[in-house]
Write a protein that holds these residues in place. Structure first.
Motif, PDB file in Angstrom:
ATOM      1  N   UNK B 297       0.770  -1.387   0.042  1.00  0.00           N
ATOM      2  CA  UNK B 297      -0.073   0.181  -0.036  1.00  0.00           C
ATOM      3  C   UNK B 297       1.038   1.147   0.099  1.00  0.00           C
ATOM      4  N   UNK B 298       0.343   2.359  -0.435  1.00  0.00           N
ATOM      5  CA  UNK B 298       1.083   3.558  -0.411  1.00  0.00           C
ATOM      6  C   UNK B 298       1.276   3.825   0.937  1.00  0.00           C
ATOM      7  N   UNK B 299       2.128   4.866   1.080  1.00  0.00           N
ATOM      8  CA  UNK B 299       2.974   5.321   2.376  1.00  0.00           C
ATOM      9  C   UNK B 299       3.187   6.755   2.463  1.00  0.00           C
ATOM     10  N   UNK B 300       2.778   7.381   3.299  1.00  0.00           N
ATOM     11  CA  UNK B 300       2.970   8.668   3.504  1.00  0.00           C
ATOM     12  C   UNK B 300       2.613   9.357   4.783  1.00  0.00           C
ATOM     13  N   UNK B 301       1.725  10.379   4.625  1.00  0.00           N
ATOM     14  CA  UNK B 301       0.966  11.141   5.738  1.00  0.00           C
ATOM     15  C   UNK B 301       0.270   9.938   6.595  1.00  0.00           C
ATOM     16  N   UNK B 302      -0.610   9.034   5.423  1.00  0.00           N
ATOM     17  CA  UNK B 302      -1.159   8.042   6.098  1.00  0.00           C
ATOM     18  C   UNK B 302      -0.352   6.742   5.974  1.00  0.00           C
ATOM     19  N   UNK B 303      -0.767   5.860   6.813  1.00  0.00           N
ATOM     20  CA  UNK B 303       0.130   4.681   6.923  1.00  0.00           C
ATOM     21  C   UNK B 303      -0.449   3.658   5.753  1.00  0.00           C
ATOM     22  N   UNK B 304      -1.901   3.780   5.400  1.00  0.00           N
ATOM     23  CA  UNK B 304      -2.288   3.253   4.137  1.00  0.00           C
ATOM     24  C   UNK B 304      -2.761   4.424   3.401  1.00  0.00           C
ATOM     25  N   UNK B 305      -2.305   4.589   2.287  1.00  0.00           N
ATOM     26  CA  UNK B 305      -2.895   5.572   1.227  1.00  0.00           C
ATOM     27  C   UNK B 305      -2.506   5.098  -0.101  1.00  0.00           C
ATOM     28  N   UNK B 306      -3.160   5.925  -0.986  1.00  0.00           N
ATOM     29  CA  UNK B 306      -2.971   5.694  -2.511  1.00  0.00           C
ATOM     30  C   UNK B 306      -1.441   5.446  -2.866  1.00  0.00           C
ATOM     31  N   UNK B 307      -1.386   4.540  -3.757  1.00  0.00           N
ATOM     32  CA  UNK B 307      -1.922   3.733  -4.361  1.00  0.00           C
ATOM     33  C   UNK B 307      -1.793   2.172  -3.674  1.00  0.00           C
ATOM     34  N   UNK B 308      -2.774   1.361  -3.843  1.00  0.00           N
ATOM     35  CA  UNK B 308      -3.065  -0.014  -3.384  1.00  0.00           C
ATOM     36  C   UNK B 308      -1.916  -0.782  -4.506  1.00  0.00           C
ATOM     37  N   UNK B 309      -1.277  -1.492  -3.939  1.00  0.00           N
ATOM     38  CA  UNK B 309      -0.478  -2.343  -4.866  1.00  0.00           C
ATOM     39  C   UNK B 309      -1.092  -3.967  -4.807  1.00  0.00           C
ATOM     40  N   UNK B 310      -1.953  -4.020  -5.758  1.00  0.00           N
ATOM     41  CA  UNK B 310      -2.760  -5.333  -5.927  1.00  0.00           C
ATOM     42  C   UNK B 310      -2.464  -5.912  -7.167  1.00  0.00           C
ATOM     43  N   UNK B 311      -3.048  -7.135  -7.374  1.00  0.00           N
ATOM     44  CA  UNK B 311      -2.947  -7.904  -8.688  1.00  0.00           C
ATOM     45  C   UNK B 311      -3.517  -7.278  -9.884  1.00  0.00           C
ATOM     46  N   UNK B 312      -4.479  -6.340  -9.294  1.00  0.00           N
ATOM     47  CA  UNK B 312      -5.649  -5.662 -10.407  1.00  0.00           C
ATOM     48  C   UNK B 312      -5.208  -4.225 -10.902  1.00  0.00           C
TER      49      UNK B 312
END
Lengths: 365, 365
Positions: B297-312
């Motif tokens: 998952x994306x990382x920055x100010x939020x610990x889960x942020x855009x983008x999601x690293x998925x198979x799709x």
């Protein structure tokens, strides 16, 4: 599953076909399953006339079953469109779906647009009031959790007082408190623990740091724990060394304001009367401009929940409501003081959950 | 105020009259002011052609100014309707207001309905994509914060390893880590620190508890800190005593999967290719069914942020993007293993921010 049944009765009464609940706190309230799904979809769907289900990330399916949710649990994988999974699960119910009650104060615009898209011609109604009405009245099991959470918070303040010593930083005192809480089995503080000293007490939302406590400081603890999913929230302000007359006067004013409000709590009076009672004491003592926030907030699964105890809320108190009472005076030239208790409205008055003494505690410097 | 200006340019380009941003993370991103306002209104309003303003609880006005916000700051009291304050502040701008861009993935339905009510005949457009586009590319200042956050996370794992000893509980190890972080000046962990041992490693979202670590356990650390508002997120799994062959095989498979994905990171490839690269390694080793979540998952100010690293996710990687790579195998009959790094896409490849070694570390039991 008593609370899910209550939602179902509400739907029958209101002739709404279903309710979809997605905020983690309400999912926990209804299902017993506590989880922070971040951007993943976690929800409870309740129907007027069909079996409810939980939708959750695939890996959490066993956990939902483990907490005793006895209806269907549907998992979705990260690569799936979770809303398609919701849709197909709903379709299997073979019930009409013309209206869905949602949590308007929490559901995002994006999710509403998504629901509007997958459920053809559905009307959305608001479930917030019903959830508030349910959650605001705590049952005995909830009260026991809140009592236990408050007891741990009392102990945390005790630990904090014990840790105060010349040269210690706010953060060191804070960590000692949290370590002791973990040892007592606390898995989560209810919010970021606050230990503020000296001039920093005058900032209602200050951040603990490297400041060393000094003789003449007031030291403010604002903290709470989560116990079985329920929060406590206590504030106490103590003196490190002999306080000045002005510090004392501020402390005694806050203490009187707080006690005056606590003593007024009983079924039938309005939330705003409590705010006024405390505010009048502070204004009469000449500190009105330094009491810059509301008197308190509801307390339960969330540390800030319905109702808000403000000067404008005419909500009539009922037995079983739980909220904080936390007046403060923040005079940057002298000190800040806040005193906060968690209280329950009882059949004939009030039960104060937090019991750490409120007489000005002077810690020898 | 560079980022506010960028929003203003976007509004000019799109011919949208204003943008209203209310999620704490985005408010911090644009204004530098970090705060969790709970149910109170905190927002940044940016105009196509007028001075932006921050609206916040009255008591936070000085704090907003202190972080360097150089435009207007408007406070609202708990007893006021904050939306009326927004309306009157907007009116003073004397600019047309026919369209407002909002954060559809965060703004609640209730707030949208309120805005719809106070702003007559306004059209709402979506600001999410623009904010994602801005936030996903980290500038040098942001990268420096992320580097420092990762360095602290490395050290936290080191502390955790040092603390492992027969008879210690997961919680004791966890508290020692957090205490050491506080001593290093960390005010906030990025999320609840995870220390899981033995069979509990097989639950990707397990909760640390009283379990004592034992010889033969794998012990999993998943943790991160917030540094200047930016998060790190590392996972390492270590062995306590000599591991079994099957434990070793699982570990080496995850390690190879992780490294394979890390090595593929460069501008121009798609997020889903990374997920596939790691997943293929795990599937080929026969553990496909036990890798139950996305790669990262994306990382920055939020610990889960855009983008999601998925198979799709076919997002094409660009220089400056930061995300986690964290494959895992969760075999309840043997052990769970997850290895997670924070990576930056550089001009010609990858920079790995988390540096704690990934060779299987065996701690003597």
């Amino acid at each position: 599953m008593k609370k899910v049944n209550e939602i179902q009765h509400f739907l029958q009464e209101q002739q709404v076909d279903a309710a979809f609940i997605t905020t983690p706190d309400n999912v926990f309230y209804l299902s017993g399953f506590a989880s922070e799904p971040h951007e993943r979809l976690l929800g409870v769907m309740v129907f007027k006339e069909a079996e409810p289900f939980v939708i959750c990330p695939l890996m959490e399916v066993p956990d939902v079953k483990a907490v005793g949710w006895s209806y269907e649990v549907v998992g979705h994988e990260d690569t799936e469109d979770a809303w398609e999974v919701v849709l197909s699960t709903v379709k299997k119910r073979e019930v009409p779906l013309n209206s869905i009650a949602i949590e308007k104060s929490h559901l995002t615009v994006e999710r509403l647009e998504r629901m509007d898209e997958i459920f053809d011609k559905v009307q959305f109604t608001n479930l917030d009031d019903q959830l508030n009405r349910m959650r605001v009245i705590k049952d005995e099991e909830e009260l026991n959790n809140l009592r236990k959470a408050a007891e741990l918070a009392d102990y945390a303040v005790e630990v904090g007082c014990r840790e105060i010593a010349e040269g210690k930083t706010e953060l060191e005192i804070l960590m000692a408190i949290e370590f002791e809480m973990k040892k007592k089995g606390v898995q989560k503080m209810a919010f970021d623990t606050m230990v503020l000293s000296g001039p920093k007490t005058a900032s209602p939302h200050g951040i603990p740091g490297d400041r060393k406590v000094q003789k003449g400081d007031f030291i403010l603890f604002d903290l709470g724990v989560v116990y079985n999913g329920y929060c406590s929230d206590i504030t106490r302000t103590v003196a490190f060394g002999e306080p000045s007359d002005e510090q004392r006067k501020i402390y005694e004013t806050v203490k009187l304001a707080e006690q005056t409000a606590v003593d007024k709590v009983r079924p039938g009076i309005q939330a705003k009367e409590l705010d006024k009672a405390a505010r009048d004491v502070i204004s009469d003592a000449g500190y009105g401009e330094y009491f810059t926030h509301r008197l308190g907030h509801g307390l339960g699964i969330s540390v800030h929940e319905y109702p808000s105890v403000t000067g404008t809320n005419d909500l009539v108190l009922e037995e079983g409501m739980v909220f904080t009472i936390e007046p403060g005076i923040y005079n940057p030239d002298v000190t800040g003081v806040r005193i906060e208790d968690d209280v329950v409205v009882t059949a004939d008055g009030v039960e104060v959950l937090t019991k750490f003494p409120k007489e000005l505690k002077i810690i020898e410097a």
